[in-house]
Design a protein around this motif. Structure first.
Motif, PDB file in Angstrom:
ATOM      1  N   LEU A 169       0.852  -1.187   0.000  1.00  0.00           N
ATOM      2  CA  LEU A 169       0.000   0.000   0.000  1.00  0.00           C
ATOM      3  C   LEU A 169       0.893   1.243   0.000  1.00  0.00           C
ATOM      4  CD1 LEU A 169      -2.928   1.229   0.420  1.00  0.00           C
ATOM      5  CD2 LEU A 169      -2.315   1.365   2.851  1.00  0.00           C
ATOM      6  N   PRO A 170       0.717   2.155  -0.955  1.00  0.00           N
ATOM      7  CA  PRO A 170       1.496   3.404  -0.915  1.00  0.00           C
ATOM      8  C   PRO A 170       1.178   4.168   0.369  1.00  0.00           C
ATOM      9  CG  PRO A 170       0.392   3.139  -3.046  1.00  0.00           C
ATOM     10  CD  PRO A 170      -0.190   2.110  -2.112  1.00  0.00           C
ATOM     11  N   MET A 171       2.210   4.639   1.058  1.00  0.00           N
ATOM     12  CA  MET A 171       2.007   5.229   2.393  1.00  0.00           C
ATOM     13  C   MET A 171       2.108   6.757   2.365  1.00  0.00           C
ATOM     14  SD  MET A 171       1.331   2.872   4.711  1.00  0.00           S
ATOM     15  CE  MET A 171       1.836   3.609   6.286  1.00  0.00           C
ATOM     16  N   ASP A 172       2.217   7.345   1.160  1.00  0.00           N
ATOM     17  CA  ASP A 172       2.439   8.791   1.034  1.00  0.00           C
ATOM     18  C   ASP A 172       1.379   9.625   1.747  1.00  0.00           C
ATOM     19  OD1 ASP A 172       4.529   8.643  -1.486  1.00  0.00           O
ATOM     20  OD2 ASP A 172       2.916   7.157  -1.598  1.00  0.00           O
ATOM     21  N   ASP A 173       0.152   9.157   1.751  1.00  0.00           N
ATOM     22  CA  ASP A 173      -0.940   9.962   2.306  1.00  0.00           C
ATOM     23  C   ASP A 173      -1.021   9.897   3.827  1.00  0.00           C
ATOM     24  OD1 ASP A 173      -1.634  10.656  -0.229  1.00  0.00           O
ATOM     25  OD2 ASP A 173      -3.305   9.229  -0.405  1.00  0.00           O
ATOM     26  N   TYR A 174      -0.119   9.186   4.459  1.00  0.00           N
ATOM     27  CA  TYR A 174      -0.239   8.982   5.914  1.00  0.00           C
ATOM     28  C   TYR A 174       1.034   9.394   6.646  1.00  0.00           C
ATOM     29  CZ  TYR A 174      -3.346   5.817   3.402  1.00  0.00           C
ATOM     30  OH  TYR A 174      -4.226   5.283   2.491  1.00  0.00           O
ATOM     31  N   PRO A 175       1.424  10.671   6.538  1.00  0.00           N
ATOM     32  CA  PRO A 175       2.701  11.098   7.133  1.00  0.00           C
ATOM     33  C   PRO A 175       2.759  10.929   8.649  1.00  0.00           C
ATOM     34  CG  PRO A 175       1.402  12.998   6.390  1.00  0.00           C
ATOM     35  CD  PRO A 175       0.733  11.771   5.841  1.00  0.00           C
ATOM     36  N   THR A 176       1.654  11.128   9.323  1.00  0.00           N
ATOM     37  CA  THR A 176       1.681  11.001  10.791  1.00  0.00           C
ATOM     38  C   THR A 176       1.815   9.533  11.202  1.00  0.00           C
ATOM     39  OG1 THR A 176       0.146  12.873  10.784  1.00  0.00           O
ATOM     40  CG2 THR A 176       0.558  11.809  12.900  1.00  0.00           C
ATOM     41  N   ILE A 177       1.094   8.676  10.494  1.00  0.00           N
ATOM     42  CA  ILE A 177       1.218   7.240  10.756  1.00  0.00           C
ATOM     43  C   ILE A 177       2.660   6.785  10.529  1.00  0.00           C
ATOM     44  CG2 ILE A 177       0.533   4.940   9.920  1.00  0.00           C
ATOM     45  CD1 ILE A 177      -2.274   6.090   9.402  1.00  0.00           C
ATOM     46  N   ARG A 178       3.256   7.257   9.430  1.00  0.00           N
ATOM     47  CA  ARG A 178       4.646   6.864   9.132  1.00  0.00           C
ATOM     48  C   ARG A 178       5.614   7.382  10.200  1.00  0.00           C
ATOM     49  NH1 ARG A 178       6.508   9.428   4.796  1.00  0.00           N
ATOM     50  NH2 ARG A 178       4.543  10.363   4.108  1.00  0.00           N
ATOM     51  N   ARG A 179       5.364   8.630  10.639  1.00  0.00           N
ATOM     52  CA  ARG A 179       6.243   9.216  11.649  1.00  0.00           C
ATOM     53  C   ARG A 179       6.179   8.425  12.960  1.00  0.00           C
ATOM     54  NH1 ARG A 179       5.307  12.052  15.843  1.00  0.00           N
ATOM     55  NH2 ARG A 179       3.228  12.868  15.405  1.00  0.00           N
ATOM     56  N   ILE A 180       4.966   8.058  13.358  1.00  0.00           N
ATOM     57  CA  ILE A 180       4.813   7.317  14.614  1.00  0.00           C
ATOM     58  C   ILE A 180       5.403   5.905  14.480  1.00  0.00           C
ATOM     59  CG2 ILE A 180       3.117   6.309  16.198  1.00  0.00           C
ATOM     60  CD1 ILE A 180       1.376   8.845  15.627  1.00  0.00           C
ATOM     61  N   ASP A 181       5.163   5.295  13.335  1.00  0.00           N
ATOM     62  CA  ASP A 181       5.724   3.961  13.094  1.00  0.00           C
ATOM     63  C   ASP A 181       7.254   3.996  13.185  1.00  0.00           C
ATOM     64  OD1 ASP A 181       5.437   1.135  12.033  1.00  0.00           O
ATOM     65  OD2 ASP A 181       6.652   2.018  10.442  1.00  0.00           O
ATOM     66  N   ALA A 182       7.846   5.059  12.630  1.00  0.00           N
ATOM     67  CA  ALA A 182       9.307   5.192  12.674  1.00  0.00           C
ATOM     68  C   ALA A 182       9.793   5.420  14.109  1.00  0.00           C
ATOM     69  CB  ALA A 182       9.760   6.342  11.761  1.00  0.00           C
ATOM     70  N   ALA A 183       9.037   6.204  14.866  1.00  0.00           N
ATOM     71  CA  ALA A 183       9.413   6.443  16.270  1.00  0.00           C
ATOM     72  C   ALA A 183       9.373   5.132  17.059  1.00  0.00           C
ATOM     73  CB  ALA A 183       8.484   7.478  16.899  1.00  0.00           C
ATOM     74  N   CYS A 184       8.351   4.322  16.799  1.00  0.00           N
ATOM     75  CA  CYS A 184       8.239   3.027  17.490  1.00  0.00           C
ATOM     76  C   CYS A 184       9.387   2.098  17.118  1.00  0.00           C
ATOM     77  CB  CYS A 184       6.896   2.367  17.156  1.00  0.00           C
ATOM     78  SG  CYS A 184       5.474   3.221  17.859  1.00  0.00           S
ATOM     79  N   ALA A 185       9.798   2.175  15.833  1.00  0.00           N
ATOM     80  CA  ALA A 185      10.850   1.276  15.352  1.00  0.00           C
ATOM     81  C   ALA A 185      12.184   1.528  16.054  1.00  0.00           C
ATOM     82  CB  ALA A 185      11.017   1.426  13.836  1.00  0.00           C
ATOM     83  N   GLU A 186      12.300   2.683  16.715  1.00  0.00           N
ATOM     84  CA  GLU A 186      13.534   2.972  17.453  1.00  0.00           C
ATOM     85  C   GLU A 186      13.553   2.291  18.815  1.00  0.00           C
ATOM     86  OE1 GLU A 186      14.548   7.100  17.674  1.00  0.00           O
ATOM     87  OE2 GLU A 186      14.004   7.460  15.583  1.00  0.00           O
ATOM     88  N   LEU A 187      12.406   1.765  19.217  1.00  0.00           N
ATOM     89  CA  LEU A 187      12.318   1.157  20.542  1.00  0.00           C
ATOM     90  C   LEU A 187      12.539  -0.353  20.473  1.00  0.00           C
ATOM     91  CD1 LEU A 187       9.135   3.013  21.911  1.00  0.00           C
ATOM     92  CD2 LEU A 187      11.551   3.594  22.288  1.00  0.00           C
ATOM     93  N   GLU A 188      13.386  -0.824  21.382  1.00  0.00           N
ATOM     94  CA  GLU A 188      13.688  -2.251  21.508  1.00  0.00           C
ATOM     95  C   GLU A 188      12.410  -3.109  21.641  1.00  0.00           C
ATOM     96  OE1 GLU A 188      16.680  -3.542  21.471  1.00  0.00           O
ATOM     97  OE2 GLU A 188      16.585  -5.458  22.531  1.00  0.00           O
ATOM     98  N   ALA A 189      11.441  -2.608  22.421  1.00  0.00           N
ATOM     99  CA  ALA A 189      10.209  -3.373  22.671  1.00  0.00           C
ATOM    100  C   ALA A 189       9.491  -3.706  21.369  1.00  0.00           C
ATOM    101  CB  ALA A 189       9.281  -2.580  23.594  1.00  0.00           C
ATOM    102  N   PHE A 190       9.527  -2.774  20.429  1.00  0.00           N
ATOM    103  CA  PHE A 190       8.881  -2.993  19.136  1.00  0.00           C
ATOM    104  C   PHE A 190       9.771  -3.847  18.234  1.00  0.00           C
ATOM    105  CE2 PHE A 190       6.410   0.475  20.773  1.00  0.00           C
ATOM    106  CZ  PHE A 190       5.171   0.398  20.163  1.00  0.00           C
ATOM    107  N   ARG A 191      11.076  -3.571  18.265  1.00  0.00           N
ATOM    108  CA  ARG A 191      11.977  -4.283  17.351  1.00  0.00           C
ATOM    109  C   ARG A 191      11.995  -5.782  17.620  1.00  0.00           C
ATOM    110  NH1 ARG A 191      15.760   0.059  17.721  1.00  0.00           N
ATOM    111  NH2 ARG A 191      16.985  -1.187  19.174  1.00  0.00           N
ATOM    112  N   VAL A 192      12.049  -6.149  18.890  1.00  0.00           N
ATOM    113  CA  VAL A 192      12.130  -7.597  19.169  1.00  0.00           C
ATOM    114  C   VAL A 192      10.767  -8.276  19.029  1.00  0.00           C
ATOM    115  CG1 VAL A 192      14.162  -7.325  20.629  1.00  0.00           C
ATOM    116  CG2 VAL A 192      11.894  -7.432  21.693  1.00  0.00           C
ATOM    117  N   ALA A 193       9.694  -7.467  18.904  1.00  0.00           N
ATOM    118  CA  ALA A 193       8.354  -8.032  18.676  1.00  0.00           C
ATOM    119  C   ALA A 193       8.064  -8.237  17.188  1.00  0.00           C
ATOM    120  CB  ALA A 193       7.288  -7.105  19.273  1.00  0.00           C
ATOM    121  N   ALA A 194       8.913  -7.721  16.314  1.00  0.00           N
ATOM    122  CA  ALA A 194       8.654  -7.759  14.872  1.00  0.00           C
ATOM    123  C   ALA A 194       8.553  -9.202  14.364  1.00  0.00           C
ATOM    124  CB  ALA A 194       9.756  -7.009  14.130  1.00  0.00           C
ATOM    125  N   PRO A 195       7.708  -9.424  13.382  1.00  0.00           N
ATOM    126  CA  PRO A 195       7.521 -10.788  12.844  1.00  0.00           C
ATOM    127  C   PRO A 195       8.830 -11.480  12.507  1.00  0.00           C
ATOM    128  CG  PRO A 195       5.850  -9.339  11.960  1.00  0.00           C
ATOM    129  CD  PRO A 195       6.769  -8.471  12.765  1.00  0.00           C
TER     130      PRO A 195
END
Lengths: 220, 220
Positions: free
Chosen positions: A185-211
């Protein structure tokens, strides 16, 4: 509480991914018990799993003798039994907002792109791969358009979905973004969602939970 | 709290029906503001409604200045702001069970039979009426089979889904049974669901919440 926590999940299940994030954000020790949704005709249909979860879906969480089902109910249970750090805000209006954001994903996006639904479209209705992809993208795009508006247009949004600490809404958003990428899905229209997703990706809790970080994920 | 409550709903919406039941069970005064989901191309898409609910879905609940969305988040909000009578049990395990039963309906059955989903099946995938009916019945039957097992096999089930007082799980079950009847799903395999639905039908709070009892329902 010191009873042992066992998560019955599947590496790519969005709902299991939410619970992994919540367990990690709370800093809890937990054991992963993979339930393969395709292998053996679907291990979620095996008698011992059905006895635990009659819906034959993942995740289930075992806490000592108690078995919990439904990802959002599991997170609320963790919040009540292991309150720190909180995954819901302290104020009633904030909690209502976070629960609504979480349910937007968990009720109105995710169930429509679930494996069993895509299998029904294919097997019972003869819907081909291209149209199944379009179906999945349509429901994610519809939900994300609303989610983007609700996040971008509200001063309560911070570094994460609600303020500057990650919580339940983020635990739902990140797995859904993962699915969106899977479906291209093109994500261009969702800048806030992308920003929050990127912020979460910096956290260990999210990284080790990734599929891909799960033991039951196929080798890359 | 004495601020006025306004429910933006639609007579036949399962999610709005849940909130009507919850409001009534709590004995609250509330004003009904119908949003017609088909008329005028769908009044949920009108600008003033979208400003309130970017998802363009019902229900929304206005409580003074505050607008709440997502039916389960709304019920949790009512539970926190108007705690009596409670719609969730007092104990953590009971709450987890009731939330899981509610989410089984709200996440895994209802979203698949929603109007917008049936419209997509028809318009985008050319799925005819008979197959749309089979689709709807399939997801209700799948969910009800699990729900019946979870209700019949648990001593926590009483006259209602959890004990002998009606609550959140009943507020989800009854609208879903209404939908099942609409789709002519045979109910023989779900005796516990039928028994609880019948017990709820004896209560004024459920009767006045019924779709046909709403001002915006078409004349019989």
């Amino acid at each position: 509480m010191s009873s042992s926590l066992v998560l019955y999940g599947y590496w790519r299940s969005s709902a299991a991914y939410r619970v992994r994030i919540a367990l990690n954000l709370k800093g809890l020790a937990w054991e992963n018990h993979p339930v393969h949704l395709v292998k053996d005709g679907g291990q979620q249909h095996a008698a011992d799993y059905v006895a635990m979860n009659p819906q034959q879906l993942v995740p289930s969480l075992r806490d000592g003798e108690q078995v919990l089902t439904q990802s959002l109910a599991i997170v609320e249970y963790l919040e009540e039994t292991r309150p720190e750090p909180p995954l819901l805000p302290a104020d009633t209006h904030g909690r209502a907002r976070v629960r609504a954001l979480a349910q937007l994903v968990a009720c109105d996006i995710h169930p429509l792109g679930n494996l069993r639904v895509l299998q029904y479209l294919e097997r019972e209705l003869g819907v081909g791969e291209a149209h199944r992809g379009a179906w999945s993208r349509h429901w994610i795009a519809t939900g994300f358009a609303a989610l983007e508006t609700m996040l971008a247009g509200d001063a309560a949004t911070g570094r994460y979905c609600h303020g500057d600490a990650p919580g339940l809404a983020d635990a739902c958003l990140v797995p859904q973004v993962y699915n969106a990428r899977r479906w291209k899905l093109p994500m261009d229209d969702y800048p806030t969602i992308r920003r929050i997703d990127a912020a979460c990706a910096e956290l260990e809790a999210f990284r080790v939970a990734a599929p891909e970080a799960q033991a039951d994920a196929p080798a890359p």
